[in-house]
Design a protein around this motif. Structure first.
Motif, short mmCIF file in Angstrom:
data_model
loop_
_atom_site.label_atom_id
_atom_site.label_comp_id
_atom_site.label_asym_id
_atom_site.label_seq_id
_atom_site.Cartn_x
_atom_site.Cartn_y
_atom_site.Cartn_z
N PHE A 197 0.82 -1.21 0.00
CA PHE A 197 0.00 0.00 0.00
C PHE A 197 0.86 1.26 0.00
O PHE A 197 0.49 2.27 -0.60
CB PHE A 197 -0.93 -0.01 1.22
N TRP A 198 2.02 1.21 0.65
CA TRP A 198 2.91 2.37 0.68
C TRP A 198 3.49 2.66 -0.71
O TRP A 198 3.69 3.82 -1.06
CB TRP A 198 4.03 2.11 1.70
N HIS A 199 3.75 1.61 -1.48
CA HIS A 199 4.31 1.76 -2.83
C HIS A 199 3.27 1.40 -3.89
O HIS A 199 3.60 0.75 -4.89
CB HIS A 199 5.55 0.88 -2.99
N VAL A 200 2.05 1.80 -3.67
CA VAL A 200 0.96 1.39 -4.56
C VAL A 200 1.11 2.00 -5.95
O VAL A 200 0.67 1.41 -6.95
CB VAL A 200 -0.40 1.76 -3.94
N GLN A 201 1.72 3.17 -6.06
CA GLN A 201 1.91 3.77 -7.38
C GLN A 201 2.83 2.92 -8.25
O GLN A 201 2.62 2.82 -9.47
CB GLN A 201 2.49 5.18 -7.23
N ILE A 202 3.82 2.29 -7.64
CA ILE A 202 4.71 1.42 -8.41
C ILE A 202 3.95 0.19 -8.91
O ILE A 202 4.10 -0.23 -10.06
CB ILE A 202 5.92 1.01 -7.55
N TRP A 203 3.10 -0.37 -8.04
CA TRP A 203 2.34 -1.56 -8.44
C TRP A 203 1.30 -1.22 -9.50
O TRP A 203 1.03 -2.04 -10.39
CB TRP A 203 1.67 -2.19 -7.22
N LEU A 204 0.71 -0.02 -9.41
CA LEU A 204 -0.21 0.41 -10.47
C LEU A 204 0.51 0.57 -11.80
O LEU A 204 -0.02 0.18 -12.86
CB LEU A 204 -0.88 1.73 -10.07
N LEU A 205 1.72 1.10 -11.76
CA LEU A 205 2.51 1.22 -12.98
C LEU A 205 2.88 -0.15 -13.54
O LEU A 205 2.82 -0.37 -14.76
CB LEU A 205 3.77 2.04 -12.71
N ILE A 206 3.22 -1.09 -12.66
CA ILE A 206 3.57 -2.44 -13.12
C ILE A 206 2.36 -3.13 -13.75
O ILE A 206 2.48 -3.81 -14.78
CB ILE A 206 4.13 -3.27 -11.94
N GLU A 207 1.19 -2.95 -13.15
CA GLU A 207 -0.01 -3.60 -13.68
C GLU A 207 -0.44 -3.01 -15.01
O GLU A 207 -0.95 -3.72 -15.88
CB GLU A 207 -1.15 -3.49 -12.67
N THR A 208 -0.26 -1.71 -15.19
CA THR A 208 -0.72 -1.06 -16.43
C THR A 208 0.36 -0.98 -17.50
O THR A 208 0.07 -0.55 -18.61
CB THR A 208 -1.21 0.37 -16.11
#
Length: 245
Positions: free
Chosen positions: A28-39
């Motif tokens: 949750f703290w690095h959620v922007q990175i995971w959103l970038l990885i998913e998209t």
């Protein structure tokens, strides 16, 4: 004895829960990175934007990605705790077997995940994103908008189904190739060849778009593949029979 085993399994479950909570916090703290990885599989060939039609769409997408990633990273630790808990009641060969089974399963899952993420999923998304009708003199104009929540749900579901099917196919292929003799293989294909072809086409149709040429290629490839294997087994069986005589 039951009391000590209960205490031990309670501690191990507590360790797993703590690890899962830490994974949730870090994800949750690095959620922007995971959103970038998913998209990223979609954004690498398209400049379209994602939309959120409801207020909770982005929050739901974040929670889905965070929980999915946390379960994925905590799973090896979960298997490790299960192996340690059962180690006292297993033979040494059973411990080596479960470690090798887990290791090869994990490697196979990583390979299928990377293949789906870098190769198969971008091609499929590129194909689906081109289903737009834009003509200057046409009455009907269709433009595709991508909701972030639907995209995340679909890509995660597709990736897990793809990895599961890839694992099942690889497992049965290895089992069929290395653990069965030629006679059993020949009898299986002779009796259940059409059934194997049907399930093979059914599984592939679940993960590919409804394109006529692509479906025709899948059907043709499935028939040719199984017929060639059956022909090879027939040839090998006849050669062995002639050598014996």
């Amino acid at each position: 004895m039951l009391y000590f085993y209960s205490i031990e399994i309670a501690y191990r479950i507590f360790y797993i829960i703590i690890s899962f909570v830490f994974c949730l916090v870090i994800g949750f703290w690095h959620v922007q990175i995971w959103l970038l990885i998913e998209t990223y599989p979609f954004l690498q060939f398209s400049n379209k934007k994602f939309i959120a039609t409801q207020t909770t769409d982005l929050i739901d997408a974040v929670w889905i990605i965070t929980f999915s990633t946390s379960f994925l990273f905590v799973y090896p630790f979960f298997v490790y705790q299960i192996v340690l808990f059962s180690k006292n009641s297993w033979y040494e060969y059973q411990i080596h077997f479960i470690i090798k089974l887990f290791f090869y399963s994990l490697m196979l899952y990583i390979i299928s995940l990377l293949f789906c993420y870098y190769f198969f999923l971008p091609i499929l998304l590129d194909f689906l994103s081109q289903w737009e009708i834009k003509q200057t003199k046409s009455i009907l104009n269709i433009e595709i908008e991508f909701r972030i929540l639907n995209y995340v749900q679909w890509t995660l579901t597709f990736r897990y189904v793809f990895c599961f099917i890839f694992y099942i196919i690889t497992f049965f292929t290895c089992f069929f190739s290395f653990l069965l003799n030629s006679t059993v293989k020949y009898n299986l294909l002779k009796s259940y060849r059409k059934l194997f072809i049907f399930f093979n086409i059914l599984f592939i149709f679940l993960i590919i778009p409804s394109d006529f040429y692509l479906q025709f290629f899948v059907i043709s490839y499935s028939f040719i593949f199984y017929e060639l294997i059956f022909f090879f087994l027939c040839y090998k069986r006849n050669s062995t029979y002639l050598e014996i005589n």
